[in-house]
Design a protein around this motif. Structure first.
Motif, PDB file in Angstrom:
ATOM      1  N   LEU A   1       0.817  -1.209   0.000  1.00 20.73           N
ATOM      2  CA  LEU A   1       0.000   0.000   0.000  1.00 20.73           C
ATOM      3  C   LEU A   1       0.854   1.262   0.000  1.00 20.73           C
ATOM      4  CD1 LEU A   1      -2.608  -1.108   2.695  1.00 20.73           C
ATOM      5  CD2 LEU A   1      -2.985  -0.947   0.227  1.00 20.73           C
TER       6      LEU A   1
ATOM      7  N   VAL B   1      -6.039  -7.545   2.600  1.00 25.42           N
ATOM      8  CA  VAL B   1      -6.444  -6.395   1.788  1.00 25.42           C
ATOM      9  C   VAL B   1      -6.518  -6.807   0.332  1.00 25.42           C
ATOM     10  CG1 VAL B   1      -5.939  -3.998   1.153  1.00 25.42           C
ATOM     11  CG2 VAL B   1      -5.136  -4.898   3.339  1.00 25.42           C
ATOM     12  N   GLY B   2      -7.599  -6.429  -0.338  1.00 25.75           N
ATOM     13  CA  GLY B   2      -7.734  -6.712  -1.772  1.00 25.75           C
ATOM     14  C   GLY B   2      -9.087  -7.306  -2.076  1.00 25.75           C
ATOM     15  N   GLY B   3      -9.474  -7.230  -3.337  1.00 26.79           N
ATOM     16  CA  GLY B   3     -10.796  -7.745  -3.721  1.00 26.79           C
ATOM     17  C   GLY B   3     -10.731  -8.650  -4.931  1.00 26.79           C
TER      18      GLY B   3
ATOM     19  N   THR C   1      -6.793 -13.401  -5.761  1.00 28.33           N
ATOM     20  CA  THR C   1      -5.767 -13.727  -4.769  1.00 28.33           C
ATOM     21  C   THR C   1      -6.279 -13.423  -3.369  1.00 28.33           C
ATOM     22  OG1 THR C   1      -4.037 -13.222  -6.351  1.00 28.33           O
ATOM     23  CG2 THR C   1      -3.376 -13.278  -4.054  1.00 28.33           C
ATOM     24  N   ALA C   2      -6.861 -12.250  -3.187  1.00 28.88           N
ATOM     25  CA  ALA C   2      -7.360 -11.846  -1.866  1.00 28.88           C
ATOM     26  C   ALA C   2      -8.413 -12.847  -1.373  1.00 28.88           C
ATOM     27  CB  ALA C   2      -7.932 -10.438  -1.921  1.00 28.88           C
TER      28      ALA C   2
ATOM     29  N   GLU D   1      -8.861 -15.957  -2.376  1.00 32.98           N
ATOM     30  CA  GLU D   1      -8.249 -17.267  -2.145  1.00 32.98           C
ATOM     31  C   GLU D   1      -7.502 -17.253  -0.803  1.00 32.98           C
ATOM     32  OE1 GLU D   1      -6.823 -19.765  -5.731  1.00 32.98           O
ATOM     33  OE2 GLU D   1      -5.042 -18.832  -4.903  1.00 32.98           O
TER      34      GLU D   1
ATOM     35  N   ARG E   1     -11.539  -1.977  -1.088  1.00 36.08           N
ATOM     36  CA  ARG E   1     -11.720  -0.523  -1.240  1.00 36.08           C
ATOM     37  C   ARG E   1     -12.988  -0.148  -2.013  1.00 36.08           C
ATOM     38  NH1 ARG E   1      -6.700   1.129  -5.252  1.00 36.08           N
ATOM     39  NH2 ARG E   1      -7.284  -0.217  -6.989  1.00 36.08           N
ATOM     40  N   LYS E   2     -13.458  -1.044  -2.889  1.00 39.05           N
ATOM     41  CA  LYS E   2     -14.684  -0.726  -3.645  1.00 39.05           C
ATOM     42  C   LYS E   2     -15.889  -1.362  -2.943  1.00 39.05           C
ATOM     43  CE  LYS E   2     -12.751   0.336  -8.052  1.00 39.05           C
ATOM     44  NZ  LYS E   2     -11.903  -0.483  -8.910  1.00 39.05           N
TER      45      LYS E   2
ATOM     46  N   ALA F   1      -2.894  -8.493  -0.578  1.00 42.00           N
ATOM     47  CA  ALA F   1      -3.189  -9.315  -1.753  1.00 42.00           C
ATOM     48  C   ALA F   1      -3.718  -8.387  -2.839  1.00 42.00           C
ATOM     49  CB  ALA F   1      -4.202 -10.399  -1.402  1.00 42.00           C
ATOM     50  N   ILE F   2      -2.917  -7.366  -3.130  1.00 44.28           N
ATOM     51  CA  ILE F   2      -3.378  -6.342  -4.086  1.00 44.28           C
ATOM     52  C   ILE F   2      -2.614  -6.456  -5.407  1.00 44.28           C
ATOM     53  CG2 ILE F   2      -4.206  -4.782  -2.277  1.00 44.28           C
ATOM     54  CD1 ILE F   2      -1.637  -3.139  -2.654  1.00 44.28           C
ATOM     55  N   GLY F   3      -2.051  -7.617  -5.644  1.00 37.83           N
ATOM     56  CA  GLY F   3      -1.396  -7.875  -6.929  1.00 37.83           C
ATOM     57  C   GLY F   3       0.117  -7.923  -6.835  1.00 37.83           C
TER      58      GLY F   3
ATOM     59  N   GLN G   1      -0.906  -9.723 -18.474  1.00 36.17           N
ATOM     60  CA  GLN G   1      -0.578  -9.200 -17.134  1.00 36.17           C
ATOM     61  C   GLN G   1       0.883  -8.774 -17.026  1.00 36.17           C
ATOM     62  OE1 GLN G   1      -1.932 -11.702 -13.768  1.00 36.17           O
ATOM     63  NE2 GLN G   1      -2.936 -12.914 -15.321  1.00 36.17           N
TER      64      GLN G   1
END
Ligand code: NDP
Length: 307
Positions: free
Chosen positions: A118, A150-152, A155-156, A158, A175-176, A236-238, A255
């Protein structure tokens, strides 16, 4: 100009395994360690899932062992960053640290990928002390404790469901107001009773003391603050594959990972092989990276023999 038979770029488990195999095959590999000597494993604490270490081992110790093993067979391991590479003709032309020039007959790319963070100061402070970017690696340390992810994305989701199977409670900070993950993955999250999804929340600060993470302060988009008492904070934000120097020269997937012929390490350029996380958005494990380093070394050896 220095002439090298096999140049290995990157010093994670993939690079060192490729170095062990190519040095034992008398190919005199030269390995440049890159920006983060030892790779991502040096940022984790204990590794308990690499076969052969019944008591576990620290990431740093494992990388030191891999390096020693490669050097024992004559691999030339050097500090330095590849700042320029020309793969349009053979031998390939490479510049190290903007000055030292090398001609390489074959190249093994094992530059890895970096987890995204972050960018909070508190997050950096507790990296390896509760802040982690790999639930599979570190989740076990928070057995029966509360954690946050953290993340949507996939990966997040899983990681959240994996952690929910070992931890008491998992907060998923998104966040969304929706999850980007596949429907199946979303359903798994929503059907897991000990996962609480906090939509429209952002992380303001990771809290902790000398023992590590103790909580996280989150803020909703409407401005409400909340402190979650957790011991593990998982990002887990990439990831971003480390391919900058190869852009425009090696074929990449959508990617940004290096494309290889399935089941091999062969890239779009003959004589250039890829191993480890730089070509693997899915598994990202030390053992799979090491395995793919072995594949790259064998592909490289066979290709050189055929020349
Ligand atoms: P993604 O890019 O798909 O998702 C990243 C998530 O992190 C998004 O929800 C994004 O939010 C969020 N995010 C990014 N930056 C921030 C930030 N600064 N603060 C808060 N949240 C942030 O990455 P993944 O690693 O999840 O997946 C990568 C690829 O791998 C995808 O194609 C995925 O489908 C695939 N994959 C497949 C799996 C499987 O099939 N089993 C398992 C894992 C991954 P936002 O949505 O708001 O942008």
């Amino acid at each position: 100009m220095e002439k090298v038979k096999v140049l290995i770029i990157g010093s994670g488990p993939a690079g060192f395994t490729a170095a062990i195999y190519t040095s034992r095959a008398n190919l005199s590999p030269v390995l440049y360690e890159g920006i983060e000597p030892g790779g991502q494993l040096t940022t984790t604490t204990e590794i308990e899932n690499f076969p052969g270490y019944p008591e576990g081992i620290t990431g740093t110790a494992m990388m030191e062992d891999l390096k020693k093993q490669a050097m024992r067979f004559g691999a030339d391991v050097r500090r330095g960053i590849i700042t320029d590479i020309d793969l349009s003709q053979r031998p390939f032309r490479v510049k190290v640290d903007h000055e030292h020039e090398i001609e390489a007959e074959a190249v093994i790319v094992s530059t890895g990928a970096s987890a995204k963070y972050l960018g909070l100061e508190s997050e950096q402070k507790y990296r390896g002390m509760g802040v982690s970017a790999c639930a599979t690696c570190d989740g076990f340390f928070y057995r029966k404790r509360d954690v946050a992810v953290v993340g949507g994305g996939d990966t997040a989701c899983e990681e959240a469901t994996y952690l929910a199977s070992i931890c008491r409670k998992v907060y998923l900070i998104v966040r969304k107001n929706y999850l980007r993950a596949s429907k199946a993955m979303q359903e798994r999250v929503f059907n897991t009773p000990n996962i609480e999804v906090l939509f429209e929340h952002n992380t303001a600060e990771v809290l902790g003391d000398e023992g590590g993470v103790t909580g996280v302060r989150v803020v909703s988009t409407s401005g409400e603050e909340r402190v979650l008492d957790i011991m593990g904070f998982f990002l887990a934000i990439g990831h971003h594959p480390n391919v900058e120097v190869f852009k425009g020269q090696l074929e990449l997937d959508e990617q940004g990972y290096i494309k290889v012929v399935p089941g091999t390490s062969k890239t779009s350029v003959e004589g250039v092989f890829a191993a480890g996380d730089v070509k693997d958005p899915h598994y990202r494990q030390a053992i799979t990276a090491a395995g793919s380093g072995c594949i790259a070394a064998l592909d490289c050896e066979r290709w050189l023999l055929a020349q």
